[in-house]
Design a protein around this motif. Structure first.
Motif, short mmCIF file in Angstrom:
data_model
loop_
_atom_site.label_atom_id
_atom_site.label_comp_id
_atom_site.label_asym_id
_atom_site.label_seq_id
_atom_site.Cartn_x
_atom_site.Cartn_y
_atom_site.Cartn_z
N ASN A 249 0.83 -1.05 0.02
CA ASN A 249 0.17 0.13 -0.09
C ASN A 249 1.07 1.28 0.09
N HIS A 250 2.04 1.10 0.56
CA HIS A 250 2.64 2.37 0.95
C HIS A 250 4.03 2.50 0.33
N GLY A 251 4.59 1.30 -0.03
CA GLY A 251 5.96 1.10 -0.42
C GLY A 251 6.91 0.59 0.83
N SER A 252 7.73 -0.22 0.69
CA SER A 252 8.38 -0.68 1.50
C SER A 252 9.33 0.19 2.32
N LEU A 253 9.84 1.22 1.77
CA LEU A 253 10.74 2.32 2.25
C LEU A 253 10.12 3.13 3.56
N ARG A 254 8.85 3.68 3.13
CA ARG A 254 8.15 4.21 4.33
C ARG A 254 7.79 3.52 5.28
N VAL A 255 7.43 2.41 5.22
CA VAL A 255 7.00 1.44 6.27
C VAL A 255 8.09 0.98 7.20
N VAL A 256 9.33 0.60 6.43
CA VAL A 256 10.31 0.28 7.30
C VAL A 256 11.12 1.44 7.78
N ALA A 257 11.09 2.77 7.48
CA ALA A 257 11.43 3.66 8.12
C ALA A 257 10.77 4.07 9.66
N ALA A 258 9.36 3.80 9.35
CA ALA A 258 8.46 4.08 10.48
C ALA A 258 9.03 2.94 11.39
N MET A 259 9.12 1.87 11.20
CA MET A 259 9.38 0.70 12.09
C MET A 259 10.78 0.87 12.84
N ALA A 260 11.76 1.34 12.09
CA ALA A 260 12.79 1.61 12.51
C ALA A 260 12.75 2.85 13.53
N GLU A 261 12.06 3.56 13.40
CA GLU A 261 11.83 4.92 14.46
C GLU A 261 11.04 4.46 15.46
N LEU A 262 10.17 3.73 15.26
CA LEU A 262 9.18 3.16 16.50
C LEU A 262 10.13 2.21 17.14
N LEU A 263 11.00 1.61 16.68
CA LEU A 263 11.88 0.74 17.45
C LEU A 263 13.22 1.39 18.02
N ASN A 264 13.09 2.58 17.77
CA ASN A 264 14.05 3.40 18.51
C ASN A 264 15.61 3.12 17.87
N VAL A 265 15.66 2.47 16.60
CA VAL A 265 16.82 1.96 16.09
C VAL A 265 17.54 3.19 15.45
#
Length: 297
Positions: A249-265
């Protein structure tokens, strides 16, 4: 190097430059996770948005902190002369291989794409992976063109887009390509949702977005597939079905970037403008998914 799991991490940055601390953290996580190679400066690594100097520094950091894990460095650019310069730069940085997509503004012809790979491979001292990514390049490789390029010196692998969901159709697609390329050139699948099907269909490698952030999960899926335990590999992949939907739905980059931010990586923001990680309700969906998958920290 061109088999098993190749993990493609983010290149975390803001408008002031590369977040070296966060990038080193990502690379070191991968180096200890048992992956087979690291894909630095792939599409997930936002290579097209970086200057040559930023790309050099990113490649140097990846090689330095990858330990014994081979690093494949992306060298895509608009002009052939820039690709050649980036290839030389990556080799001097210690890359074990390079990754090249036919980046363009004007739509390229098959002969132009062949000429690009012919010029670049001529002077390489490391193997090259052909990056077939019509989603971003808007260029459609034919199997015949792949066959021509695969005959060039130093071509070691082809990174193909997602395979069909039907296993028989996926096998037919891989077999058609396999018949046209040398036996020493591997085929790797991208499109994380189709990774298990691709591996089951005969692909040698999984070039993985999620592997760059959640390597343990990606390693588990890959090793199950390599052992022929397709039921387990499919079960593990199916657990990530909501994530695959978000990717679509959104493209993997935007999703993984949000995940990385939420995981505080990584810090927020972590993408070069105008790109942005998911925000608003979509970001809440990602946060809920991380919690349900017990991935939150």
């Amino acid at each position: 190097m061109f088999s098993g799991l190749s993990a493609f991490p983010l290149t975390p940055m803001d408008e002031s430059g590369l977040d070296e601390t966060a990038y080193i953290r990502l690379i070191e996580r991968l180096a200890t996770a048992g992956i087979d190679s690291i894909g630095a400066l792939g599409s997930t690594g936002s290579y097209a948005y970086l200057t040559h100097a930023e790309r050099l520094r990113t490649a140097q950091l990846a090689v330095k902190h990858a330990g014994d894990v081979p690093v494949i460095v992306g060298i895509g650019a608009l002009r052939t002369r820039d690709v050649q310069a980036l290839a030389e730069q990556a080799q001097k940085a210690g890359a074990s291989a390079v990754l090249l997509a036919p980046v363009s503004y004007q739509k390229l012809t098959a002969d132009e794409v062949f000429g690009l790979y012919e010029a670049v491979t001529r002077d390489l001292s490391v193997p090259l992976c052909v990056y077939d990514n019509p989603y971003t390049t808007h260029f459609e490789f034919s199997d015949e063109l792949h066959g021509r390029i695969a005959q060039l010196p130093n071509v070691g692998s082809i990174k193909i887009p997602a395979v069909p969901a039907d296993l028989d159709a996926a096998r037919a697609r891989v077999d058609r390509l396999r018949a046209l390329i040398p036996v020493n050139v591997t085929i790797g699948v991208s499109g994380d949702a189709s990774a298990v099907t691709g591996l089951n269909a005969g692909c040698d490698a999984w070039y993985s977005v999620i592997g760059g952030l959640l390597p343990d999960l990606a390693v588990a899926i890959t090793r199950a597939a390599q052992a022929g335990n397709w039921q387990e590999a499919a079960r593990l992949s199916e657990k990530l079905r909501p994530l695959w939907t978000l990717f679509g739905n959104h493209g993997s980059l935007r999703v993984v970037a949000a995940m990385a931010e939420l995981l505080n990586v990584v810090s927020r923001p972590c993408l070069p403008l105008p790109l942005k990680a998911l925000e608003g309700n979509d970001r809440k969906i990602v946060a809920t998914l991380l919690k349900e998958l017990e991935l939150e920290r």
